[in-house]
Structure formats: C-alpha cells, structure tokens
Design an enzyme around this catalytic site. Structure first.
Site, PDB file in Angstrom:
ATOM      1  N   ASN A 204      13.085  -4.522  -5.437  1.00 33.48           N
ATOM      2  CA  ASN A 204      12.375  -3.691  -6.777  1.00 33.48           C
ATOM      3  C   ASN A 204      12.054  -2.427  -6.433  1.00 33.48           C
ATOM      4  O   ASN A 204      11.456  -2.537  -5.071  1.00 33.48           O
ATOM      5  CB  ASN A 204      11.790  -3.649  -8.227  1.00 33.48           C
ATOM      6  CG  ASN A 204      10.408  -4.513  -7.488  1.00 33.48           C
ATOM      7  OD1 ASN A 204       9.753  -4.204  -7.135  1.00 33.48           O
ATOM      8  ND2 ASN A 204       9.658  -5.160  -9.269  1.00 33.48           N
ATOM      9  N   ALA A 205      11.340  -0.957  -6.638  1.00 32.87           N
ATOM     10  CA  ALA A 205      11.177   0.413  -6.785  1.00 32.87           C
ATOM     11  C   ALA A 205       9.688   0.042  -5.879  1.00 32.87           C
ATOM     12  O   ALA A 205       9.312  -0.142  -5.017  1.00 32.87           O
ATOM     13  CB  ALA A 205      10.851   0.444  -7.478  1.00 32.87           C
ATOM     14  N   LEU A 206       8.934  -1.197  -6.318  1.00 32.23           N
ATOM     15  CA  LEU A 206       7.680  -1.651  -5.730  1.00 32.23           C
ATOM     16  C   LEU A 206       7.529  -2.390  -4.648  1.00 32.23           C
ATOM     17  O   LEU A 206       7.012  -1.682  -3.968  1.00 32.23           O
ATOM     18  CB  LEU A 206       7.062  -2.376  -6.932  1.00 32.23           C
ATOM     19  CG  LEU A 206       4.834  -2.964  -6.872  1.00 32.23           C
ATOM     20  CD1 LEU A 206       4.212  -1.678  -5.809  1.00 32.23           C
ATOM     21  CD2 LEU A 206       4.207  -3.693  -8.064  1.00 32.23           C
ATOM     22  N   GLU A 207       8.224  -3.179  -4.746  1.00 33.43           N
ATOM     23  CA  GLU A 207       8.588  -4.103  -3.530  1.00 33.43           C
ATOM     24  C   GLU A 207       8.670  -3.496  -2.196  1.00 33.43           C
ATOM     25  O   GLU A 207       8.692  -3.157  -0.830  1.00 33.43           O
ATOM     26  CB  GLU A 207       9.210  -5.172  -3.701  1.00 33.43           C
ATOM     27  CG  GLU A 207       8.792  -6.084  -5.169  1.00 33.43           C
ATOM     28  CD  GLU A 207      10.121  -6.827  -5.653  1.00 33.43           C
ATOM     29  OE1 GLU A 207       9.703  -8.268  -6.373  1.00 33.43           O
ATOM     30  OE2 GLU A 207      10.866  -7.004  -5.440  1.00 33.43           O
ATOM     31  N   ASP A 278      16.702 -11.118 -13.515  1.00 33.82           N
ATOM     32  CA  ASP A 278      17.071 -12.307 -12.920  1.00 33.82           C
ATOM     33  C   ASP A 278      18.783 -12.060 -12.788  1.00 33.82           C
ATOM     34  O   ASP A 278      19.718 -12.288 -12.270  1.00 33.82           O
ATOM     35  CB  ASP A 278      16.778 -12.830 -14.122  1.00 33.82           C
ATOM     36  CG  ASP A 278      15.235 -13.426 -13.452  1.00 33.82           C
ATOM     37  OD1 ASP A 278      15.099 -13.750 -12.076  1.00 33.82           O
ATOM     38  OD2 ASP A 278      14.561 -14.872 -14.443  1.00 33.82           O
TER      39      ASP A 278
END
Length: 488
Positions: A204-207, A278
């Site tokens: 995701n964006a943060l990861e 998921d």
C-alpha cells in the site's frame, strides 16, 4: 483500462490458490450509543449482536472461495477456543481447505471491533508475536510442498505477526520456483528483497513509502516507488494500492504493464475498509491463476475492492457481485468513450505516453452493419487503441443530403462506443477530418481499401510524423444506402 474486458469471472472458477500467512479471527460487536458514561467521558455501547468471521490470511482465503476459487489455507493457530472456532466451524462454512498447525503458548490472534451507527468506535487486538523456530518453519514448508500439485498461485499474506519469517519465505519461493507456481505477496517488511522472485507484490502507499522513501501521493512518486521495488526487491511486478487514488501498476516484463499505469479507484461509496486489501490480493491471485496479465488482473482486483469497501465488516466479495460491478463499469466506460476537443487529445497523449499506438478512422456510420463491424475489428488489429471520428449531423447532411442522417449524432456515438473494438469516439463538424487528424496526431491512419493512399485525407500528415496508413479491405454486400433503400 477496462476491468474484465474479454474476461468472465467464471473463467477462474475452480482454480486452486494456496494462502500462507497470519491467520486471525475477526470479531465485530455491534451496538448503539444512547449516553455518555458517568465514569468517564466515553460513550456507553449497548450490545445488539456480534459477528465472527475469518480475518488476516484467512480472509484472503475466504475471498478466494467466494469469488469461485478453491483456497488452501496454511498458517499457525494457538491451542485455544478461538482456534477451535476457526477450524471447527468457520473454515467449513467458507469452503476452505485448512492446513493449520497448532502451537501451544501462542494465542490465536483476535481483532475485536466495536461498531455503532456504522462506525468503528474502538478496536481491541489480542495477539502475540510468533517466534518461528526451525521445526515449525519446516512443518509449514512441508504443508506447502504437500499441496503444491494443481496450484494456480501461492499467496503470502504477511501481517507481520511472525509466520512469514525470511527463512520460511525463502523456502516457499524455492518450492514455487521448482514447480513453476507464481507467488503473489501482500508485504509488510521494509526490505522487499525478502520476497525476491515473486510474480507480483502489492504494497500500500505507506508500505511503499517506508520501503523506498518516495511519496506515493503523486503519480510520479508512485511510479518511482514501483520501479525501485521491482529493481531492488527482485520482484517481477508491483501493484501499488493507493486508497482513494486508485492503483499504480508496473509490470516491466509484460506488454500491458511495461509502462507504469495508473487506474482510479472503483469505489463509489466507502463504508468500511476492513479487509479491502485481502480482497485485492485474492482477486489478483485468481486472475494470475487464470493466466491473465498483471494489469488486467489488477483492474479486476480494483473493481472487487470497490465492492468490498461498500460493505460493513471484513467483507468477502462474491463472483456475482464482481460481475455486476464490471457490467456497471462497462456501461459507464461506454459513456466515457465519447470525448471531444481537449479531452480527446489528452486521452490520445496518455495512450501514446504509455507506449501504445493510436489508430484513427472516420465516417458517418449512420446505420452500423456487419461490414462496418468487420472493418472496425481489422482497424483495431492494426493498432493498440482505436479512435473513431464521426461526422456531425450537419456534416452528414452536407455530404449525404437533407434526408440523412437516419440516426442523430448522439445515437451514432452511443452505438459506436458500445463496440468493443472502439476505444474512443469523437465528432467533427467539417467536411473532412483534417483538422482533427492534425490535433490528435495518430500513429496509424486507417481507411477502407476503396481509397488509394494518396486519396486518404491526412495521410501526408501522419506519414511525415513517422506514422503509417493502413487500407482495410471492404466487406462486399453491405451498404447503408442499400439498407435504407430496402427499408423504404
């Protein structure tokens, strides 16, 4: 990018996908709030009911089952009542083959969400980091090896609870490589090289920000992050999920994803984002198991996520719901195909920036007949994206006479946009499309073979720009004029 174009979600029915990762139990406690507690400035939740469902990696398996796949779930549970509930009731209800190991002293992870008026008020997590020793690691790898035959994909669903240690990931990657099974990773580790060899990774964006340092709130930053993850992480492709900003897809080994592609979110209403990731990885893995390119599988996953976030709780998306969403988007896409002026030019430039060749053809297309369809299909085969320019009503009258057109320009545009071979429809009011050709600068100019190249309007412009002119053979026995004459 059209999600599901040329693909029915029934095409992945029965595909076996193994999910390895952190298995959890999700508990939702629903109630209503009528007052503030006298003991402190907090709301008092009056209990109405509760719902228990599979969470974490188990929710990925649950989504695979609801979408028509056959999931195999591998993970670790505690020796407790929650584990009994998962193995004794929930797996069977959702049609999941469980290969779950029990580990004494390690509690099953439970996330309890307290909900009132459709909003989460509090989440309580009961969890303990799993220390994966060599024995447990080998037993988990053994479960994967035993289930490997007939698998279409392996999903690593990493929630950073300890199951997916670097050593286990390496062992599973080796097993998958030996058997030619693609691996799909939902990552949590900053070091993407742990997942080296994966077919696709879905940060995701943060990861992605944590792993690369790039701000993924911009398309440019998302592209740079995706490229770095592929290059330094050693994964074949990246599907970067960006919440309300949609997805960025980079699959350098595939034609459709060789240039980073951005697709907008499919969500029209957002009620609960629990488990949306998921749903994405479940849909993506089924698409890959069915042999779809990464970009097409990701577009389907994006559509499925749009369905998931419109539900309350850790949602599973059913195949029928996804098919309906794809149908609704297809209708919307037909409407969005009709563009004019600067919008049409901008779309052509976007396609060309992605490395796609843009074809152009034009005509009145008053009454579309099989001959038209054959020409359009052959025209689309000569390029990556096909633009059809329609004469406006005023232009048709000047060319064909006062009794024409039979159908209005709006009706003709709607019909043309519904044809699968056509990617963009635009109109021009002049007697010839020369000005439009100059503005759009197509790579391929397409006309019927009843013309010579020197008679094709705009041929010199396209050829001077390095493009080409293609003449398509005309289907005999089909004519709008003859259809009108017979009708009269």
């Amino acid at each position: 990018m059209q999600a599901g174009k040329g693909f029915d979600v029934g095409g992945w029915r029965g595909r076996r996908v193994l999910v390895l990762g952190d298995v959890m139990l999700d508990r939702f406690v629903y109630g209503h709030v009528e007052r503030i507690s006298p003991e402190g400035p907090i709301p008092v939740l009056r209990f109405d009911n509760e719902k228990l469902m599979l969470g974490g990696a188990a929710n990925v398996a649950r989504n695979i089952a609801s979408l028509g796949g056959v999931p195999v779930l591998v993970g670790v549970l505690g020796e407790d009542a929650e584990a009994d509930l998962i193995t004794g009731t929930l797996l069977g209800e959702d049609g999941i083959e469980g290969r779950l190991l029990r580990h004494g002293g390690h509690p099953t992870t439970v996330k309890t969400r307290f909900v009132a008026a459709g909003q989460q008020m509090l989440r309580l997590d009961v969890e303990k980091m799993l220390v994966l020793d060599a024995g447990l690691r080998d037993r988990l790898a053994g479960q994967v090896e035993e289930a490997i035959e007939g698998l279409g994909a392996i999903v690593l669903s990493d929630y950073a609870k300890g199951v997916l240690s670097p050593e286990l990931v390496s062992a599973v990657m080796a097993i998958a490589a030996r058997h030619g099974v693609p691996v799909v990773v939902d990552p949590k580790r900053v070091d993407a090289s742990v997942y080296r060899g994966a077919r696709v990774m879905t940060p995701n964006a943060l990861e992605a920000l944590q792993a690369t340092g790039f701000d993924t709130s911009t398309d440019e930053g998302a592209e740079a992050a995706a490229r770095m993850l592929c290059e330094k992480g050693g994964v074949q492709s990246v599907v970067l999920t960006r919440g309300a900003q949609g997805m960025t897809i980079y699959a350098p080994g595939e034609e459709e994803g060789s240039v980073p592609v951005h697709i907008p979110t499919a969500a029209s209403e957002v009620f609960d984002v629990s488990g949306a990731g998921d749903t994405v990885i479940a849909t993506l893995s089924l698409g890959i198991a069915a042999g779809l390119p990464i970009a097409r599988a990701a577009a389907l996953a994006n559509a499925a996520a749009g369905v998931a976030v419109a539900k309350l709780g850790t949602a599973a998306v059913h195949a029928s719901e996804l098919q309906r969403a794809l149908f609704d988007r297809s209708v919307s896409d037909q409407e969005n195909k009709v563009l004019g002026g600067d919008d049409a030019i901008a779309q052509v430039r976007r396609w060309q920036a992605e490395g796609r060749s843009v074809g152009f053809t034009n005509g009145c297309f008053d009454l579309v007949h099989p001959g038209h369809i054959a020409i359009l299909q052959k025209a689309r085969a000569a390029c990556d994206r096909l633009v059809v320019a329609l004469n406006t009503d005023a232009s048709v009258k000047r060319l064909k006479g006062p009794s024409r057109p039979v159908q209005t320009e709006t009706a003709r545009a709607i019909v043309m946009a519904s044809i699968g071979a056509v990617d963009l429809v635009t109109l021009f009011d002049e007697d010839t499309p020369i000005d439009l050709i100059e503005a759009l600068r197509p790579d391929v100019l397409i006309k019927g073979a009843d013309y010579r190249i020197d008679q094709v309007v705009g041929a010199d412009i396209v050829r001077q720009q390095g493009g080409r002119v293609v003449l398509i053979p005309i289907e005999e026995g089909h004519s709008t004029t003859s259809i009108i004459a017979r009708a009269g």
